[in-house]
Design a protein around this motif. Structure first.
Motif, PDB file in Angstrom:
ATOM      1  N   LEU A 144      32.771 -56.228 -28.636  1.00  0.00           N
ATOM      2  CA  LEU A 144      34.148 -56.570 -28.284  1.00  0.00           C
ATOM      3  C   LEU A 144      35.109 -56.203 -29.407  1.00  0.00           C
ATOM      4  O   LEU A 144      36.213 -55.717 -29.164  1.00  0.00           O
ATOM      5  CB  LEU A 144      34.247 -58.065 -27.975  1.00  0.00           C
ATOM      6  N   SER A 145      34.684 -56.424 -30.638  1.00  0.00           N
ATOM      7  CA  SER A 145      35.532 -56.101 -31.788  1.00  0.00           C
ATOM      8  C   SER A 145      35.862 -54.616 -31.821  1.00  0.00           C
ATOM      9  O   SER A 145      37.018 -54.225 -32.053  1.00  0.00           O
ATOM     10  CB  SER A 145      34.834 -56.520 -33.082  1.00  0.00           C
ATOM     11  N   ALA A 146      34.869 -53.769 -31.559  1.00  0.00           N
ATOM     12  CA  ALA A 146      35.086 -52.320 -31.550  1.00  0.00           C
ATOM     13  C   ALA A 146      36.031 -51.918 -30.424  1.00  0.00           C
ATOM     14  O   ALA A 146      36.927 -51.076 -30.606  1.00  0.00           O
ATOM     15  CB  ALA A 146      33.750 -51.594 -31.399  1.00  0.00           C
ATOM     16  N   ILE A 147      35.867 -52.537 -29.253  1.00  0.00           N
ATOM     17  CA  ILE A 147      36.713 -52.221 -28.095  1.00  0.00           C
ATOM     18  C   ILE A 147      38.152 -52.681 -28.338  1.00  0.00           C
ATOM     19  O   ILE A 147      39.114 -51.955 -28.054  1.00  0.00           O
ATOM     20  CB  ILE A 147      36.142 -52.882 -26.825  1.00  0.00           C
ATOM     21  N   THR A 164      31.546 -45.369 -33.491  1.00  0.00           N
ATOM     22  CA  THR A 164      31.195 -44.216 -32.653  1.00  0.00           C
ATOM     23  C   THR A 164      30.134 -44.596 -31.633  1.00  0.00           C
ATOM     24  O   THR A 164      30.264 -44.307 -30.434  1.00  0.00           O
ATOM     25  CB  THR A 164      30.685 -43.044 -33.529  1.00  0.00           C
ATOM     26  N   GLY A 165      29.077 -45.259 -32.090  1.00  0.00           N
ATOM     27  CA  GLY A 165      28.004 -45.662 -31.185  1.00  0.00           C
ATOM     28  C   GLY A 165      28.476 -46.639 -30.124  1.00  0.00           C
ATOM     29  O   GLY A 165      28.181 -46.465 -28.927  1.00  0.00           O
ATOM     30  N   GLU A 166      29.209 -47.675 -30.546  1.00  0.00           N
ATOM     31  CA  GLU A 166      29.672 -48.706 -29.613  1.00  0.00           C
ATOM     32  C   GLU A 166      30.621 -48.128 -28.569  1.00  0.00           C
ATOM     33  O   GLU A 166      30.509 -48.412 -27.367  1.00  0.00           O
ATOM     34  CB  GLU A 166      30.370 -49.829 -30.378  1.00  0.00           C
ATOM     35  N   LEU A 167      31.585 -47.316 -29.012  1.00  0.00           N
ATOM     36  CA  LEU A 167      32.589 -46.777 -28.079  1.00  0.00           C
ATOM     37  C   LEU A 167      32.002 -45.723 -27.148  1.00  0.00           C
ATOM     38  O   LEU A 167      32.414 -45.625 -25.989  1.00  0.00           O
ATOM     39  CB  LEU A 167      33.767 -46.203 -28.865  1.00  0.00           C
ATOM     40  N   ASN A 168      31.033 -44.954 -27.615  1.00  0.00           N
ATOM     41  CA  ASN A 168      30.387 -43.975 -26.742  1.00  0.00           C
ATOM     42  C   ASN A 168      29.578 -44.659 -25.646  1.00  0.00           C
ATOM     43  O   ASN A 168      29.553 -44.201 -24.498  1.00  0.00           O
ATOM     44  CB  ASN A 168      29.488 -43.041 -27.551  1.00  0.00           C
ATOM     45  N   ARG A 169      28.915 -45.764 -26.008  1.00  0.00           N
ATOM     46  CA  ARG A 169      28.189 -46.533 -24.982  1.00  0.00           C
ATOM     47  C   ARG A 169      29.163 -47.132 -23.975  1.00  0.00           C
ATOM     48  O   ARG A 169      28.888 -47.168 -22.770  1.00  0.00           O
ATOM     49  CB  ARG A 169      27.349 -47.628 -25.646  1.00  0.00           C
ATOM     50  N   PHE A 170      30.290 -47.609 -24.474  1.00  0.00           N
ATOM     51  CA  PHE A 170      31.320 -48.180 -23.603  1.00  0.00           C
ATOM     52  C   PHE A 170      31.859 -47.115 -22.642  1.00  0.00           C
ATOM     53  O   PHE A 170      32.005 -47.360 -21.441  1.00  0.00           O
ATOM     54  CB  PHE A 170      32.449 -48.750 -24.461  1.00  0.00           C
ATOM     55  N   ASP A 230      38.036 -38.162 -24.978  1.00  0.00           N
ATOM     56  CA  ASP A 230      39.033 -37.509 -25.838  1.00  0.00           C
ATOM     57  C   ASP A 230      39.799 -38.536 -26.667  1.00  0.00           C
ATOM     58  O   ASP A 230      40.074 -38.324 -27.853  1.00  0.00           O
ATOM     59  CB  ASP A 230      40.020 -36.702 -24.991  1.00  0.00           C
ATOM     60  N   LYS A 231      40.130 -39.669 -26.038  1.00  0.00           N
ATOM     61  CA  LYS A 231      40.878 -40.722 -26.741  1.00  0.00           C
ATOM     62  C   LYS A 231      40.014 -41.345 -27.845  1.00  0.00           C
ATOM     63  O   LYS A 231      40.514 -41.691 -28.920  1.00  0.00           O
ATOM     64  CB  LYS A 231      41.309 -41.811 -25.742  1.00  0.00           C
ATOM     65  N   ILE A 232      38.721 -41.499 -27.563  1.00  0.00           N
ATOM     66  CA  ILE A 232      37.808 -42.055 -28.568  1.00  0.00           C
ATOM     67  C   ILE A 232      37.723 -41.128 -29.782  1.00  0.00           C
ATOM     68  O   ILE A 232      37.788 -41.577 -30.936  1.00  0.00           O
ATOM     69  CB  ILE A 232      36.408 -42.294 -27.967  1.00  0.00           C
ATOM     70  N   LYS A 239      30.425 -44.352 -21.606  1.00  0.00           N
ATOM     71  CA  LYS A 239      29.405 -43.964 -20.635  1.00  0.00           C
ATOM     72  C   LYS A 239      29.293 -44.987 -19.513  1.00  0.00           C
ATOM     73  O   LYS A 239      29.106 -44.629 -18.347  1.00  0.00           O
ATOM     74  CB  LYS A 239      28.055 -43.813 -21.353  1.00  0.00           C
ATOM     75  N   PHE A 240      29.423 -46.267 -19.854  1.00  0.00           N
ATOM     76  CA  PHE A 240      29.322 -47.331 -18.844  1.00  0.00           C
ATOM     77  C   PHE A 240      30.555 -47.347 -17.946  1.00  0.00           C
ATOM     78  O   PHE A 240      30.442 -47.449 -16.715  1.00  0.00           O
ATOM     79  CB  PHE A 240      29.173 -48.682 -19.538  1.00  0.00           C
ATOM     80  N   ILE A 241      31.739 -47.237 -18.536  1.00  0.00           N
ATOM     81  CA  ILE A 241      32.998 -47.333 -17.779  1.00  0.00           C
ATOM     82  C   ILE A 241      33.247 -46.074 -16.964  1.00  0.00           C
ATOM     83  O   ILE A 241      33.528 -46.127 -15.765  1.00  0.00           O
ATOM     84  CB  ILE A 241      34.187 -47.591 -18.734  1.00  0.00           C
ATOM     85  N   ASN A 242      33.206 -44.918 -17.628  1.00  0.00           N
ATOM     86  CA  ASN A 242      33.362 -43.602 -16.992  1.00  0.00           C
ATOM     87  C   ASN A 242      34.612 -43.521 -16.112  1.00  0.00           C
ATOM     88  O   ASN A 242      34.542 -43.175 -14.935  1.00  0.00           O
ATOM     89  CB  ASN A 242      32.111 -43.258 -16.167  1.00  0.00           C
ATOM     90  N   LYS A 243      35.764 -43.841 -16.688  1.00  0.00           N
ATOM     91  CA  LYS A 243      37.027 -43.687 -15.967  1.00  0.00           C
ATOM     92  C   LYS A 243      38.152 -43.454 -16.982  1.00  0.00           C
ATOM     93  O   LYS A 243      37.983 -43.743 -18.172  1.00  0.00           O
ATOM     94  CB  LYS A 243      37.327 -44.904 -15.104  1.00  0.00           C
ATOM     95  N   PRO A 244      39.296 -42.956 -16.547  1.00  0.00           N
ATOM     96  CA  PRO A 244      40.416 -42.722 -17.466  1.00  0.00           C
ATOM     97  C   PRO A 244      40.851 -44.010 -18.164  1.00  0.00           C
ATOM     98  O   PRO A 244      40.769 -45.099 -17.583  1.00  0.00           O
ATOM     99  CB  PRO A 244      41.521 -42.195 -16.553  1.00  0.00           C
ATOM    100  N   VAL A 245      41.312 -43.870 -19.384  1.00  0.00           N
ATOM    101  CA  VAL A 245      41.726 -45.022 -20.178  1.00  0.00           C
ATOM    102  C   VAL A 245      42.780 -45.854 -19.455  1.00  0.00           C
ATOM    103  O   VAL A 245      42.736 -47.086 -19.473  1.00  0.00           O
ATOM    104  CB  VAL A 245      42.267 -44.558 -21.553  1.00  0.00           C
ATOM    105  N   VAL A 246      43.743 -45.196 -18.788  1.00  0.00           N
ATOM    106  CA  VAL A 246      44.845 -45.902 -18.145  1.00  0.00           C
ATOM    107  C   VAL A 246      44.372 -46.781 -16.986  1.00  0.00           C
ATOM    108  O   VAL A 246      45.058 -47.723 -16.574  1.00  0.00           O
ATOM    109  CB  VAL A 246      45.915 -44.889 -17.660  1.00  0.00           C
ATOM    110  N   GLN A 247      43.171 -46.506 -16.468  1.00  0.00           N
ATOM    111  CA  GLN A 247      42.654 -47.252 -15.326  1.00  0.00           C
ATOM    112  C   GLN A 247      41.689 -48.372 -15.725  1.00  0.00           C
ATOM    113  O   GLN A 247      41.258 -49.147 -14.873  1.00  0.00           O
ATOM    114  CB  GLN A 247      41.947 -46.307 -14.351  1.00  0.00           C
ATOM    115  N   ILE A 248      41.368 -48.469 -16.988  1.00  0.00           N
ATOM    116  CA  ILE A 248      40.419 -49.496 -17.440  1.00  0.00           C
ATOM    117  C   ILE A 248      41.081 -50.868 -17.390  1.00  0.00           C
ATOM    118  O   ILE A 248      42.186 -51.062 -17.909  1.00  0.00           O
ATOM    119  CB  ILE A 248      39.921 -49.193 -18.866  1.00  0.00           C
TER     120      ILE A 248
END
Length: 330
Positions: free
Chosen positions: A119-122, A78-84, A55-57, A86-95
């Protein structure tokens, strides 16, 4: 939960509004205990916290679209953040910072430039969240970009450029090749070009570059000759400069332009890889070799950062030798 928090805040406001400037902290503590005894508070488990990263993305990408970021850039983010996500799969506040580092190191085959792009996209994403006050801290702050090997751009020599010219078999191929070399434009800029963007009299062209920024580029007599030859055989009313050969006639996509350059490369049998960006490198390299000013090349190529243009500032051994003879004091 929201209603409970509202009641707590309301009760606390009632208490603090009745306090005198000289607060009796002991009485305040007792009163707060009385208020909090009406509530049962517990810390959420990780499972209870909503996984809001997707949702945040989407919120971030929507904001960047409103800001007018180029479609190609939005597509890349969009591509970079969606891959990120999927890999992380946790709430933003916990990253955490460690989570991001694990993601960046998850593929050993990634080149430094690929890791840098990810890294730049993140970083841009988390920086936006903090700026918008959707997150208190940025977990990517401590991560430094990887050191990229310094490689000289692989442009064509004058002789190789002539080989490429002779390998073009259609008027579209030749016009496209001359435009890419003469203007030094990026692939996306070439794909967007329209016929009306060309000023035949002034021998220049208006292009839309990164960030939808407009600039003027120039075309040579040779380029103009081949562009006119290509336009003269066109029987369509499409406004784009480079269009498909099969009906329905429409603008060539980035991939179609790349395939056309691939076909030229197969005929040249050069040892160098030929891509649309090769012509851009050739433009920058040969311009610097012929004594062009660094600032001029920067403007012509549409570089925001002068350091980007510096990669073309390397000189040949022959030029260094001539410079030594010319400027060295005996």
């Amino acid at each position: 939960m929201i209603n409970d928090m509202a009641r707590i805040m309301n009760d606390l406001q009632v208490v603090t509004s009745t306090l005198s400037p000289e607060v009796d902290m002991q009485k305040l503590e007792v009163r707060l205990e009385e208020i909090m005894s009406n509530y049962e508070i517990h810390r959420k488990s990780e499972k209870d916290i909503e996984n809001d990263i997707q949702d945040k993305i989407e919120l971030y990408l929507s904001a960047r679209k409103v800001e007018g970021l180029a479609k190609e850039t939005i597509r890349g983010y969009t591509g970079e953040l969606n891959r990120f996500a999927k890999f992380i799969n946790k709430p933003v506040v916990q990253i955490t910072t460690s989570d991001i580092r694990k993601y960046l190191a998850s593929n050993e085959n990634n080149m430094a430039s690929t890791v840098d792009r990810k890294l730049s996209a993140i970083k841009t994403f988390f920086s936006w969240l903090v700026t918008e006050e959707l997150l208190l801290r940025d977990p990517s702050t401590k991560i430094k970009p990887p050191k990229k090997p310094k490689r000289l751009p692989k442009g064509l020599s004058v002789e190789e450029l002539e080989v490429v010219r002779e390998s073009c078999i259609s008027r579209r191929e030749r016009a496209m090749m001359e435009v890419m070399y003469s203007t030094g434009c990026r692939l996306s800029e070439v794909q967007r070009m329209k016929i009306d963007d060309i000023n035949m009299q002034e021998m220049n062209m208006r292009v839309i570059g990164k960030g939808d920024k407009e600039r003027i580029v120039y075309i040579s007599f040779k380029c103009l000759h081949h562009v006119k030859g290509y336009l003269n055989i066109r029987k369509d009313d499409c406004e784009q400069l480079f269009v498909t050969e099969r009906r329905p006639i429409r603008a060539m996509t980035n991939r179609a332009i790349e395939r056309s350059v691939d076909q030229i490369e197969q005929r040249t049998k050069l040892s160098k890889k030929l891509t649309p960006h090769t012509f851009r490198h050739t433009f920058g390299t040969l311009a610097m070799e012929n004594g062009a000013d660094l600032a001029d090349v920067q403007q012509l190529m549409g570089h925001e950062d002068p350091s980007t243009t510096l990669v073309y500032a390397h000189v040949s051994e022959n030029r260094k030798k001539q410079a030594h003879k010319k400027y060295h004091m005996q």
